[in-house]
Design an enzyme around this catalytic site. Structure first.
Site, mmCIF file in Angstrom:
data_model
loop_
_atom_site.group_PDB
_atom_site.id
_atom_site.type_symbol
_atom_site.label_atom_id
_atom_site.label_comp_id
_atom_site.label_asym_id
_atom_site.label_seq_id
_atom_site.Cartn_x
_atom_site.Cartn_y
_atom_site.Cartn_z
ATOM 1 C CG HIS A 8 -1.841 -1.129 1.361
ATOM 2 N ND1 HIS A 8 -2.844 -1.357 0.453
ATOM 3 C CD2 HIS A 8 -1.936 -2.127 2.285
ATOM 4 C CE1 HIS A 8 -3.524 -2.445 0.816
ATOM 5 N NE2 HIS A 8 -2.989 -2.931 1.908
ATOM 6 N NE ARG A 71 -3.176 6.116 4.881
ATOM 7 C CZ ARG A 71 -3.927 6.407 5.952
ATOM 8 N NH1 ARG A 71 -3.817 5.691 7.056
ATOM 9 N NH2 ARG A 71 -4.766 7.425 5.935
ATOM 10 C CB ALA A 72 -5.892 -0.968 3.353
ATOM 11 C CG HIS A 178 -7.231 -4.816 2.475
ATOM 12 N ND1 HIS A 178 -7.376 -4.142 3.660
ATOM 13 C CD2 HIS A 178 -5.925 -5.162 2.402
ATOM 14 C CE1 HIS A 178 -6.204 -4.061 4.260
ATOM 15 N NE2 HIS A 178 -5.308 -4.690 3.521
ATOM 16 C CE1 TYR A 194 -7.477 -2.652 8.054
ATOM 17 C CE2 TYR A 194 -5.258 -3.299 7.443
ATOM 18 C CZ TYR A 194 -6.233 -2.327 7.550
ATOM 19 O OH TYR A 194 -5.951 -1.046 7.143
ATOM 20 C CG HIS A 223 -4.171 -9.237 6.576
ATOM 21 N ND1 HIS A 223 -5.410 -8.855 6.136
ATOM 22 C CD2 HIS A 223 -3.365 -8.165 6.397
ATOM 23 C CE1 HIS A 223 -5.365 -7.597 5.738
ATOM 24 N NE2 HIS A 223 -4.132 -7.146 5.889
ATOM 25 C CD GLU A 284 -0.703 -5.865 6.221
ATOM 26 O OE1 GLU A 284 -0.242 -6.915 6.698
ATOM 27 O OE2 GLU A 284 -1.637 -5.248 6.745
#
Lengths: 341, 341
Positions: A8, A71-72, A178, A194, A223, A284
């Site tokens: 990200h 960016r999540a 996500h 998450y 993840h 990540e």
């Protein structure tokens, strides 16, 4: 080649966040005509934001290219309405496009979708098409909970999502499942929300026939799949008790897991349980954990190191995880990488 | 002695469920005077409900005593109001008491709390006291989300919960963090909601000073801690980045994990990551998964088998996991077991 499927732009120049803050401030008294506006960020600022972070880590860790998205936590689909989400998403995606244009060998784009609570995801199709057809992106991040921790949208297996899935299949792009930040105080975003979303999405897939309706639809659960590999026996048992197909059949062509698990024991479990065909290297980076593990002396999110330490991983499986599966799940990456050389 | 810390009365005689269904039906037009009423269940019916299930499995698997509570999915705190929840909880707890009275060597009681969405947990203190002081129970199940999947209550670390914690400490009883069924279609109860709640609660504990305020407060996080051991590196990193205490210090005297993980690889990870002092044997039997694993030929939830297969587990650690830790975390079990002989 080593492809990191999960990066990200967490280090974007401050002007991006300033624009967002101004947008949010203006939501209280929105003007009659709302416009996307512009954000002034120079190429040098973009270079500076990456050279000491993502690019530095790529070089240090020996990875080649990152599938890169906004960016999540910043997506914040729960903030404002669909118009606000569209303008914000377009700016974030435009910036990713600039990154990928400046560094075509290092980054390939995945887009943020302009989701908004209560708004059907059909409204995201235009931005997905723009990003794929005009900006050369190869996938999208799909938020199963645009409410930010209140879980008010239908499950991902509901027909509510089907128009978006039809477009994804038509464009041959996958989605990483996500969520974004949480406005529910129960859920720390990177420490609970998450992982919960990953676990939740997987069980939704187990209990529905989504992939019968869309045999070519592909999801990456990030993840390391949340709680799923650790509880693989539970899921095998649930599938059996619920008269659902075996998990191997469920995931084969449709569900993939990244390697964002930040210790060797977890990575070893992931590789022991999930077929190598369904694992994509991801870190990540730069993301959830930014520090060095005092137990190893290396960054927590340097997941390549864990993979390199796994005993008995064959060269063929290593190739799948580091490169082959990313090319399979995100097939549009092939033309991007060929063009970058 | 082998103590299973996690068993639910999922096989209760049908009259219990019939009473509950009648109660729910009456919620639409509640009478002016609402009474708990009675449920006619004979001792023979109770015996029959256990002999072919929990007792049979205890014998077959070689476990001795189960810390036994009402069916978790049946708690349904989101249904009706606090009065409905109280009457239902009392019936469920009364039935557990009858089980423990009939089979004092095999079962020790843990109570369901009469939680209700939006109602402060102070209202549960009376039933907790009744169960511990009058019925001889040794702990409670605490639902962090009485809304059943909408997560509307404050985090477990909020002062909202403190009056209940004060009573738990006074009575020297722990709580297992355990949600109930989900009325949110996103969350399958045993396949997502339970594990999400485990993960969520742990991260709440990481980010707050609850155990500074209550050094003697103890929680068991079931289902092997949700996603936590698999993501132990992530949690170690989060704690470090957030300037929180190391996880070992956080959990030492206050947070414990059961072994309800239904495959050997998961159990091996749990034992590799979590100190033996913080693991309690549990099976969730008869519970989430009721079938036999075709890969092993044994029941998925026969978690003792996995533990017996773990290489390098010392006799001392085995004793802690199978017996010692349960006696430490649920100290009131000692007088119950002494009285039962």
């Amino acid at each position: 080649m080593i492809i990191d499927c999960h990066g990200h732009y967490t280090t974007a120049p401050k002007a991006l966040l300033a624009w967002r803050e101004a947008q949010i401030a203006a939501l209280a008294n929105p003007p009659s005509r709302r416009e996307k506006g512009t954000i002034a960020i120079s190429d040098d600022e973009i270079r500076a934001s990456l050279e000491g972070a993502q690019l530095k880590f790529q070089r240090e860790r020996g990875t080649d290219v990152t599938i890169f998205s906004p960016r999540a936590a910043g997506m914040g689909h729960h903030i404002g309405d669909a118009t606000a989400s569209l303008h914000w998403s377009q700016h974030c995606n435009d910036l990713i496009h600039r990154v990928c244009t400046l560094y075509p060998e290092n980054f390939v784009g995945v887009c943020q979708l302009p989701q908004s609570p209560g708004v059907p995801p059909d409204t995201c199709i235009g931005e997905l098409e723009r990003c794929v057809n005009e900006l050369g992106f190869i996938g999208c991040n799909l938020n199963p909970d645009p409410s930010g921790g209140h879980w008010t949208a239908p499950p991902l297996t509901d027909r509510y999502w089907y128009p978006l899935y039809e477009k994804m299949v038509e464009l041959d792009v996958p989605a990483m499942v996500h969520v974004s930040s949480s406005c529910n105080p129960n859920f720390h975003h990177t420490g609970a929300h998450y992982l919960n979303a990953d676990t939740t999405a997987f069980m939704q897939f187990v209990t529905a026939d989504l992939f019968k309706d869309f045999p070519a639809l592909r999801f990456v659960i990030p993840h390391g799949g949340g709680a799923v590999p650790y509880h693989w026996g539970r899921y095998r048992g649930l599938a059996q008790d619920l008269k659902r197909p075996p998990l191997g059949d469920l995931i084969r062509d449709n569900v993939f897991f990244d390697t964002c698990v930040y210790h060797l024991a977890g990575i070893e479990l992931l590789l022991r349980i999930i077929p190598a065909d369904n694992i994509l290297f991801g870190s990540e980076m730069v993301g959830a954990i930014r520090s060095i593990d005092p137990e190893t002396g290396h960054y927590f999110d340097d997941t390549k190191r864990y993979l390199d330490q796994v005993r008995g991983l064959t060269a063929a499986d290593q190739h799948k995880i580091f490169e082959g599966n990313a090319r399979k799940v995100y097939p549009r990456i092939n033309q991007r990488l060929a063009a970058a050389v």
